[in-house]
Design a protein around this motif. Structure first.
Motif, PDB file in Angstrom:
ATOM      1  N   ARG A  39       0.898   1.613   6.573  1.00 45.95           N
ATOM      2  CA  ARG A  39      -0.055   1.992   7.623  1.00 45.95           C
ATOM      3  C   ARG A  39      -0.612   3.391   7.356  1.00 45.95           C
ATOM      4  N   GLY A  40       0.250   4.295   6.901  1.00 43.09           N
ATOM      5  CA  GLY A  40      -0.196   5.638   6.565  1.00 43.09           C
ATOM      6  C   GLY A  40      -1.173   5.638   5.404  1.00 43.09           C
ATOM      7  N   ILE A  41      -0.905   4.832   4.387  1.00 40.02           N
ATOM      8  CA  ILE A  41      -1.806   4.731   3.241  1.00 40.02           C
ATOM      9  C   ILE A  41      -3.155   4.186   3.685  1.00 40.02           C
ATOM     10  N   ALA A  42      -3.146   3.153   4.505  1.00 41.61           N
ATOM     11  CA  ALA A  42      -4.394   2.573   4.998  1.00 41.61           C
ATOM     12  C   ALA A  42      -5.203   3.598   5.785  1.00 41.61           C
ATOM     13  N   CYS A  50      -6.728   6.209   3.397  1.00 36.82           N
ATOM     14  CA  CYS A  50      -7.870   5.666   2.661  1.00 36.82           C
ATOM     15  C   CYS A  50      -9.089   5.541   3.571  1.00 36.82           C
ATOM     16  N   ALA A  51      -8.864   5.119   4.810  1.00 43.19           N
ATOM     17  CA  ALA A  51      -9.965   5.019   5.771  1.00 43.19           C
ATOM     18  C   ALA A  51     -10.574   6.387   6.045  1.00 43.19           C
ATOM     19  N   ALA A  52      -9.730   7.408   6.128  1.00 38.85           N
ATOM     20  CA  ALA A  52     -10.214   8.766   6.374  1.00 38.85           C
ATOM     21  C   ALA A  52     -11.088   9.261   5.229  1.00 38.85           C
ATOM     22  N   GLN A  53     -10.908   8.678   4.049  1.00 45.33           N
ATOM     23  CA  GLN A  53     -11.726   9.035   2.893  1.00 45.33           C
ATOM     24  C   GLN A  53     -12.934   8.118   2.738  1.00 45.33           C
ATOM     25  N   GLY A  54     -13.196   7.287   3.757  1.00 49.38           N
ATOM     26  CA  GLY A  54     -14.409   6.481   3.782  1.00 49.38           C
ATOM     27  C   GLY A  54     -14.278   5.034   3.357  1.00 49.38           C
ATOM     28  N   ALA A  55     -13.087   4.591   2.986  1.00 47.47           N
ATOM     29  CA  ALA A  55     -12.916   3.206   2.548  1.00 47.47           C
ATOM     30  C   ALA A  55     -12.953   2.241   3.724  1.00 47.47           C
ATOM     31  N   ASN A  56     -13.394   1.033   3.443  1.00 45.27           N
ATOM     32  CA  ASN A  56     -13.292  -0.084   4.372  1.00 45.27           C
ATOM     33  C   ASN A  56     -11.940  -0.742   4.076  1.00 45.27           C
ATOM     34  N   ILE A  57     -11.129  -0.927   5.097  1.00 47.42           N
ATOM     35  CA  ILE A  57      -9.744  -1.328   4.895  1.00 47.42           C
ATOM     36  C   ILE A  57      -9.483  -2.748   5.373  1.00 47.42           C
ATOM     37  N   VAL A  58      -8.741  -3.495   4.544  1.00 50.12           N
ATOM     38  CA  VAL A  58      -8.187  -4.782   4.949  1.00 50.12           C
ATOM     39  C   VAL A  58      -6.693  -4.557   5.117  1.00 50.12           C
ATOM     40  N   ILE A  59      -6.241  -4.626   6.361  1.00 45.60           N
ATOM     41  CA  ILE A  59      -4.823  -4.492   6.686  1.00 45.60           C
ATOM     42  C   ILE A  59      -4.204  -5.874   6.505  1.00 45.60           C
ATOM     43  N   ILE A  70      -7.499   2.286  13.145  1.00 47.25           N
ATOM     44  CA  ILE A  70      -8.480   2.838  12.204  1.00 47.25           C
ATOM     45  C   ILE A  70      -9.879   2.793  12.802  1.00 47.25           C
ATOM     46  N   ARG A  71     -10.225   1.676  13.419  1.00 44.23           N
ATOM     47  CA  ARG A  71     -11.559   1.561  14.043  1.00 44.23           C
ATOM     48  C   ARG A  71     -11.727   2.581  15.159  1.00 44.23           C
ATOM     49  N   VAL A  79      -4.627  -3.189   1.702  1.00 50.44           N
ATOM     50  CA  VAL A  79      -3.310  -2.551   1.729  1.00 50.44           C
ATOM     51  C   VAL A  79      -2.336  -3.569   2.310  1.00 50.44           C
ATOM     52  N   THR A  80      -1.417  -4.034   1.480  1.00 52.30           N
ATOM     53  CA  THR A  80      -0.417  -4.985   1.961  1.00 52.30           C
ATOM     54  C   THR A  80       0.713  -4.220   2.636  1.00 52.30           C
ATOM     55  N   GLY A  81       1.291  -4.838   3.637  1.00 52.45           N
ATOM     56  CA  GLY A  81       2.354  -4.180   4.390  1.00 52.45           C
ATOM     57  C   GLY A  81       1.847  -3.004   5.196  1.00 52.45           C
TER      58      GLY A  81
END
Length: 88
Positions: free
Chosen positions: A21-24, A27-36, A60-61, A12-14
């Motif tokens: 940040r909200g999108i990230a 997505c994390a809440a739905q189980g994704a591993n996130i790259v901020i 997120i962590r 997720v850029t930006g």
């Protein structure tokens, strides 16, 4: 029920602030591993700060998700490649 994005890696850029940040977080809440991916610029476009991306990843962590923060200007090829490498 399994999380919709379980096992996926999402860049997720930006994502250091605001909508990204909200999108990230969503997505994390739905189980994704996130790259901020966020360069951490001030509102006037000055003062890049890598702590912005890391703070969003830490949030997120702390909520039980998996995330890393990568500071970089995605308009620069080298930074974009670094973000992709981090995701891999």
């Amino acid at each position: 029920m399994a999380a919709v994005l379980e096992g996926k890696v999402i860049i997720v850029t930006g994502a250091g602030r605001g909508v990204g940040r909200g999108i990230a977080g969503g997505c994390a809440a739905q189980g994704a591993n996130i790259v901020i991916a966020d360069y951490g610029l001030a509102m006037d476009g000055s003062q890049p700060d890598p702590a912005v991306a890391e703070a969003a990843a830490e949030e997120i962590r702390n909520a039980g998700g998996a995330a890393i923060g990568v500071a970089g200007n995605v308009a620069r090829k080298e930074a974009a490649e670094g973000i992709i490498e981090a995701a891999l």
